[in-house]
Design a protein around this motif. Sequence first.
Motif, PDB file in Angstrom:
ATOM      1  N   GLU A 337       0.838  -1.205   0.000  1.00 54.08           N
ATOM      2  CA  GLU A 337       0.000   0.000   0.000  1.00 54.08           C
ATOM      3  C   GLU A 337       0.873   1.256   0.000  1.00 54.08           C
ATOM      4  OE1 GLU A 337      -3.625   2.029  -0.070  1.00 54.08           O
ATOM      5  OE2 GLU A 337      -3.173  -0.113  -0.323  1.00 54.08           O
ATOM      6  N   GLU A 338       1.923   1.238   0.869  1.00 52.25           N
ATOM      7  CA  GLU A 338       2.830   2.374   0.903  1.00 52.25           C
ATOM      8  C   GLU A 338       3.560   2.551  -0.419  1.00 52.25           C
ATOM      9  OE1 GLU A 338       5.444   1.826   4.146  1.00 52.25           O
ATOM     10  OE2 GLU A 338       3.895   2.063   5.705  1.00 52.25           O
ATOM     11  N   LYS A 339       3.981   1.442  -0.971  1.00 49.78           N
ATOM     12  CA  LYS A 339       4.682   1.506  -2.255  1.00 49.78           C
ATOM     13  C   LYS A 339       3.764   2.030  -3.349  1.00 49.78           C
ATOM     14  CE  LYS A 339       7.678  -1.282  -5.200  1.00 49.78           C
ATOM     15  NZ  LYS A 339       8.250  -2.624  -5.434  1.00 49.78           N
ATOM     16  N   ARG A 340       2.504   1.558  -3.294  1.00 49.89           N
ATOM     17  CA  ARG A 340       1.538   2.022  -4.295  1.00 49.89           C
ATOM     18  C   ARG A 340       1.305   3.523  -4.171  1.00 49.89           C
ATOM     19  NH1 ARG A 340      -3.579   3.199  -4.385  1.00 49.89           N
ATOM     20  NH2 ARG A 340      -3.866   2.596  -2.211  1.00 49.89           N
ATOM     21  N   SER A 535      22.499   8.099   0.642  1.00 47.91           N
ATOM     22  CA  SER A 535      21.604   9.211   0.335  1.00 47.91           C
ATOM     23  C   SER A 535      20.248   8.959   0.985  1.00 47.91           C
ATOM     24  CB  SER A 535      21.456   9.374  -1.186  1.00 47.91           C
ATOM     25  OG  SER A 535      20.841   8.226  -1.741  1.00 47.91           O
ATOM     26  N   GLU A 536      19.435  10.009   1.022  1.00 52.45           N
ATOM     27  CA  GLU A 536      18.114   9.869   1.628  1.00 52.45           C
ATOM     28  C   GLU A 536      17.232   8.901   0.845  1.00 52.45           C
ATOM     29  OE1 GLU A 536      16.368  13.654   2.143  1.00 52.45           O
ATOM     30  OE2 GLU A 536      17.875  14.364   3.586  1.00 52.45           O
ATOM     31  N   GLU A 537      17.352   8.918  -0.484  1.00 57.01           N
ATOM     32  CA  GLU A 537      16.560   7.986  -1.308  1.00 57.01           C
ATOM     33  C   GLU A 537      16.984   6.537  -1.044  1.00 57.01           C
ATOM     34  OE1 GLU A 537      16.905   9.089  -5.349  1.00 57.01           O
ATOM     35  OE2 GLU A 537      15.838  11.002  -5.140  1.00 57.01           O
ATOM     36  N   GLN A 538      18.309   6.314  -0.943  1.00 58.43           N
ATOM     37  CA  GLN A 538      18.787   4.968  -0.639  1.00 58.43           C
ATOM     38  C   GLN A 538      18.316   4.526   0.751  1.00 58.43           C
ATOM     39  OE1 GLN A 538      22.971   5.561  -1.162  1.00 58.43           O
ATOM     40  NE2 GLN A 538      22.973   4.808  -3.281  1.00 58.43           N
ATOM     41  N   GLN A 539      18.326   5.473   1.683  1.00 59.66           N
ATOM     42  CA  GLN A 539      17.882   5.163   3.040  1.00 59.66           C
ATOM     43  C   GLN A 539      16.413   4.739   3.045  1.00 59.66           C
ATOM     44  OE1 GLN A 539      19.708   5.153   5.725  1.00 59.66           O
ATOM     45  NE2 GLN A 539      18.113   4.757   7.219  1.00 59.66           N
ATOM     46  N   LYS A 540      15.560   5.470   2.335  1.00 64.43           N
ATOM     47  CA  LYS A 540      14.138   5.129   2.271  1.00 64.43           C
ATOM     48  C   LYS A 540      13.929   3.797   1.566  1.00 64.43           C
ATOM     49  CE  LYS A 540      12.372   9.867   2.428  1.00 64.43           C
ATOM     50  NZ  LYS A 540      11.616  10.916   1.715  1.00 64.43           N
ATOM     51  N   LEU A 544      12.130   0.440   3.139  1.00 63.74           N
ATOM     52  CA  LEU A 544      11.025  -0.269   2.476  1.00 63.74           C
ATOM     53  C   LEU A 544      11.404  -1.724   2.193  1.00 63.74           C
ATOM     54  CD1 LEU A 544       9.862   2.511  -0.038  1.00 63.74           C
ATOM     55  CD2 LEU A 544       8.675   1.755   2.024  1.00 63.74           C
ATOM     56  N   GLY A 545      12.671  -1.937   1.784  1.00 66.21           N
ATOM     57  CA  GLY A 545      13.119  -3.303   1.499  1.00 66.21           C
ATOM     58  C   GLY A 545      13.113  -4.178   2.736  1.00 66.21           C
TER      59      GLY A 545
END
Length: 573
Positions: A337-340, A535-540, A544-545
């Motif tokens: 759901e979060e990914k969507r 990076s922040e994107e890698q952290q997020k 999620l992973g």
Amino acid sequence: EQNKRGVVKINPMTIPRAPKEEEEKKEKKSKTSKKNKKKGKRGKQTESDDEYDDSEEQKMMKDKFHDEWEKKRKQVSKKDLETNTLLVDDHYHVLGLEDFGLAATEHNIKSAYRKLALEYHPDKKRPATEEEKKDEGEGDTLNPEEKVKKEIWLKILKAYETLIDPEKRKKYDSSLPFDENIPDEDDFDDESFYDVFTEVFNRNAIWAKNKPVPQLGNEKTPIKKVLKFYRYWDNFDTWRDFSCHDEYDLEEAGDRYERAYMNKENKKIRDKYIKVEKQRLIELYRIAYNNDPRIKAHNEQLKKEEEQKKKEKFEKKQKAREERKRLENEANRKLEEEKRKVEEAKEKQRKMVEIKKQLRETMSTKLIELADQKLKQFSYEYDQYAMEEIVKKLTDEDIQKLVNEITDMGEGQDEFDRVKVIIDQVKQDNIKRIKEEQKKDLKKREEAKESNKTWTKEDFALLVKALNKYPGGTRDRWKTIACFMGNSYTSKDIIDMTQQLQKRKNAGKKTKKEGDKKKAEDTSKTETKPEEAWSEEQQKSLELGLKKYPKTLPPKERWDKISKEVGDKTPKE
């Protein structure tokens, strides 16, 4: 035994019961002798029969055993008793203890022996008169009756000497015939089990070293006592001696070496019989234990309880497995759901960017066309190529403003001058805006440079400590590290410094010169090895992973999938 005075001494056990008058005299004499002893006067010891005190013997004669033994002897004629005594070799039968057998106590043996001694002891024989001596050849021969009594007495004496000695009795008891039969499983059922095995266990209990021996009981006996009974027989210790099967008599040994050899050979023979005896007792225990209705019921109860425990344990595991699966599904659903939502937000943003881009292109094209139609005729500064350069530097709001102004422009030079002023004003505003943005960027770069200059050794050490304490995958990692360092640096400053430290680390690995190694050692003293910046994107993506791929997956497969989600990071990182 006749002494010089002619007085006959008789064994105290063989003295007959005295008349009442004589007993009274004895009591008086005993009282006077006691008084004399108290006063210190030592009485003269006489060898006459009148001074013997048989009170202990009279007391023993009156006990219950004596009465039963006497009653049994009276049921059979004296002749039959003597005949049986001469014919049998059983010591217990000789003493009249055949009903007691191996269970006869020392008291029983002594009582029976004393009673028989009163009748058959040689000292009990009446002294012969002169005439009888002449008739018998002056006492050289015995009549048949006396010969029988003498032979009986020898058997009584042998039986007594054997049974009163513990070692001799043990050897003798072990040599007696014994019923070693054990019931087969077809010889009884649940109803007759107690009667059959009670008799068998009681029969074998005579060999027990440890007493008292617990009883088998019945169907009402508590299970604790039943288990105690079988534990006793499982560890049953027998005193049964098989020395009767010895091949050698140790008394015949010529020296200690021969005696040791004889003892060794005899022990081999006894060990064989002891082994067979142990196997027999084990078999008795096994048959009884396996067929005892109480043990069967107890084992069935234990089996049901064990099955119930297994069932409850399985149900508990099943529920835990289902709950874990439900939580995993719930987590996957939330993750999806979060990914969507993230994908939808990205798509929405992408569409907005596309719409803005298309709208800008449309407005830019319209502005160029309007300038070509209405402004070009007054000045070639606003031809197509010039307007394209102007539009690149304008914002969307400025483009929209110019389109509206040119659209509303009337005819004539005055209208052109008015629109030209607006266009020039927009250009100047954009130039100012660009200069301000450049100043801001320059200021930021200068601040960054200044901030880089203010990093101390303590700051580096604190940064490395924070990087180790909050590794990759920690939620809001860089904000947490900034808070850990006292908010003296922003998240971007920390990321930049981490990247710089990582570059230094990689550079130190590539260089092979000694000077570089020394520098690396110096820096390692003050700065521990930092890990690669995230990076922040890698952290997020990592967070999620971690939610998407739970720990239930195999470790290698899990980290491979997470590294694919993050992008530029290896599974190890």
